[in-house]
Design an enzyme around this catalytic site. Structure first.
Site, PDB file in Angstrom:
ATOM      1  CE  LYS A 153       0.767  -0.590   5.661  1.00  0.00           C
ATOM      2  NZ  LYS A 153       1.430   0.586   5.310  1.00  0.00           N
ATOM      3  CG  ASP A 187       3.415  -0.003  -3.534  1.00  0.00           C
ATOM      4  OD1 ASP A 187       4.192  -0.763  -3.342  1.00  0.00           O
ATOM      5  OD2 ASP A 187       2.579   0.707  -2.529  1.00  0.00           O
TER       6      ASP A 187
END
Length: 681
Positions: free
Chosen positions: A125, A47
């Site tokens: 999540k 990321d």
């Protein structure tokens, strides 16, 4: 080494070659992750590099190519499983990282649906493998992985082995229609942390390799061609969505969760509905800490518009739905570029190398330097100026260099010669590496000797000015083991001192009281007293006036420091290196724990913007006293005449060289009486 002089060592690779290198590396990582299920780096590293690529492309849109990972919709699928097209695309969500980005998302949705008040559905999540379970007339018919979001893989035989996946949906009052026709349950296949730990213990006891993390193991397991192997591993399915051909049957996301429970599908119990941003952010902050206690791994939350009709009407932007975002908690790893390697000399004479790099956010805070510990660590990492490195926080506190991404190394980089660096950075000192030790130390200076010098300086008139703590008392305290660092003086008691021959009742009490009186020292005196290399009394004042607290100074980058008048690259790097030393950080924390809180008092007076140099002797006061008076009135006390010197105070036995410089620069020369008049004004 200064940042400017670093340029001859570090010729920063032009953007075009680096963008190509990053794209190649991201494509390789993506292939390892999605196709081989054998990632070589963490999600945070991927990321971080992706963020850098996005920034480069944003700044230089002419460099965007069709094959860039930022333009990719999906990834190649594994061979060996039947390909299945999703009836409705399995989307990914846009990431947000703080409250302002959540607010910006809400503002964008409000513009598209003006005047409509809506609820927000939030849930944890899960860090697993996305999968869709398709039930026909209530019976499990097919299980399909997310794949490239349009086409997934048929893993039905393997999913059937997961014990909490119902082969037939439960009958429940009010939800009978879900048992007729096609019902799609979307969710994550996860391995719970406790099961992962037990499995690794078993692997270890059998002499087999252990697994890296639960997410990768879950993904790798579900793609095994042998269902018996899948059945032997404890996987769980947790649902997060229900899809029907008639979307009106699932009016809200919260209703979808009610349906999941009714139909016998496991789902998160933490999911909640809120009608305002404030409550959403409370939920976000609550789970920032509590998430570590969850049975599965997570890196954030999902925030959706609860009303499914509004959600659908908002449509898509690129490959992401406008009606939902993924709130990501701060990454525990990130990548950055090493700009320099400087060496810090600690209180014991140990030489500690420090990597100075481009500021990067790790675990929620911005870091710009990390200790490299010793020459062996530099050699182990093979770290060089210009390298792209992976940074993580040990214990979520201290930044460390985990590894070097050598694929992004500049072609002209050079290995670090540690002994040559010591000679270049400290030409006036000699260093020796004692046998059996990993650390180089200043030659001829033992730890106690350096500590004695440091404590004497800390207690001196220019620093904390602690009455009766002179050199002889300093020696006695250190030689008798009562003081091991500067902060230890604030732990001394009268009884400690009375055990020493040098102290009687009155002298012991006097020193204890003098130390106690300095628990709220002036910030500039405290800073000067720490003995940071190149930080004299005036520089300490300049830094204090600019940053106003130790916390702000500790966070300052080299560029921030260079904004201070009189602070050049050498001083800036010295400050950065000092605050990067773990021993120094622990020392500052110890001061705080002992109640020693430096105070910033902004100097106000008529001498603001005026600077003074004193040459010769003064009759009415010593030079230090004159300096204190000038500084307390907002003036600057200098040791040498320069272009910006306002006054040269000429006392008795004046030095001719300073007078000559004053005349050369046009500096006004005054005598002691004129100085006293200025100070009184």
């Amino acid at each position: 080494m200064s940042i400017c002089s670093t340029e001859r060592w570090l010729k920063v690779t032009p953007k075009k070659p680096r963008i190509d290198e990053i794209k190649d590396l991201l494509n390789r990582y993506s292939y390892e992750y999605y196709t081989l299920d054998k990632p070589s780096v963490s999600d945070a590293v991927y990321d971080s590099l992706m963020d850098e690529l996005k920034k480069i492309e944003s700044d230089h849109p002419e460099l965007i190519t069709i094959d860039s990972p930022t333009q990719r919709v999906g990834n190649k699928l594994l061979d060996g499983f039947q390909k299945v097209e999703h009836a409705r695309r399995m989307v990914s969500l846009s990431d947000v990282f703080d409250k302002s980005e959540v607010e910006a998302w809400i503002e964008r949705t409000d513009k598209l649906i003006p005047g409509q008040r809506h609820e927000f559905f939030t849930d944890i999540k899960m860090d697993g493998l996305a999968c869709a379970l398709i039930y026909v007339d209530g019976v499990l018919s097919q299980a399909v992985t997310r794949g490239d979001s349009f086409v997934g893989e048929d893993v039905t035989n393997n999913v059937r082995t997961i014990k909490n996946v119902p082969l037939r949906l439960r009958e429940a009052a009010g939800f009978e229609n879900f048992l007729h026709g096609r019902t799609e349950i979307r969710g994550e296949i996860v391995m719970l942390k406790r099961d992962f730990e037990e499995l690794n213990k078993r692997q270890k006891s059998l002499g087999l390799p252990t697994f890296a993390n639960p997410r990768n193991l879950a993904a790798g397991t579900i793609r095994q061609l042998d269902p018996a192997l899948v059945a032997a591993r404890p996987l769980h399915f947790r649902g997060y969505d229900v899809i029907r051909d008639d979307s009106s049957e699932v009016p809200t996301n919260s209703f979808a969760y009610e349906a999941l429970t009714a139909l016998g599908i496991s789902r998160n119990q933490q999911a909640s509905v809120f009608d305002n941003l404030s409550d959403v952010m409370k939920f976000v902050n609550e789970w920032s800490d509590k998430r570590h206690d969850l049975p599965f791994n997570t890196d954030g939350l999902v925030i959706k518009i609860n009303d499914r009709e509004i959600y659908d009407n908002l449509g898509m932007v690129g490959k992401n739905p406008r009606g939902a975002v993924a709130y990501k908690y701060a990454a525990e790893e990130a990548t950055t570029i090493v700009r320099d390697i400087v060496i810090s000399i600690g209180r014991t004479g140990a030489a500690t190398p420090v990597a100075v790099f481009d500021p990067v956010v790790v675990a929620g805070t911005t870091v710009q330097h990390a200790s490299l510990h010793n020459a062996d660590e530099i050699e182990r990492l093979d770290i060089r100026r210009g390298d792209t490195v992976v940074i993580f926080k040990a214990g979520d506190i201290i930044p460390q260099v985990e590894s070097v991404l050598k694929e992004l190394r500049p072609a002209d980089s050079e290995p670090i010669d540690y002994e040559a660096e010591l000679k270049r950075q400290y030409p006036e000192l000699e260093f020796v590496r004692p046998e059996g030790e990993a650390v180089y130390r200043v030659k001829g200076s033992s730890g106690p000797l350096i500590l004695k010098r440091a404590l004497a300086h800390f207690a001196s008139k220019g620093a904390l000015d602690i009455d009766t703590l002179g050199e002889k008392n300093v020696e006695v305290l250190i030689d008798n083991g009562l003081v091991g660092d500067l902060a230890d003086i604030f732990t001394l008691t009268k009884d400690d001192l009375l055990k020493l021959d040098r102290f009687a009742d009155i002298s012991a009490q006097k020193l204890i009281s003098a130390i106690a009186d300095k628990k709220s020292p002036e910030l500039e005196r405290f800073l000067y007293g720490l003995g940071i290399r190149h930080i004299g009394a005036q520089t300490a004042i300049d830094l204090t006036n600019h940053f106003e607290s130790m916390e702000n100074l500790a966070k300052a980058t080299i560029d921030d420091l260079r904004q201070v008048d009189g602070v050049g690259e050498i001083v800036a790097e010295s400050v950065v290196a000092w605050f990067a030393d773990e021993d120094n950080v622990k020392l500052l924390n110890k001061f705080t724990e002992l109640g020693v809180i430096p105070q910033f008092n902004k100097k106000s007076g008529g001498l603001g913007g005026k600077s003074f140099v004193v040459t010769g002797t003064l009759k009415s006061m010593g030079r230090d006293a004159a300096a204190d008076k000038i500084r307390n009135l907002g003036g600057v006390f200098q040791t040498a005449v320069s272009k910006d010197t306002t006054y040269l105070v000429a006392g008795g036995k004046v030095g001719a060289s300073k007078l000559k410089k004053a005349e050369q620069y046009g500096t006004k020369i005054i005598d002691e009486e004129e100085l006293l008049q200025i100070i009184k004004e």
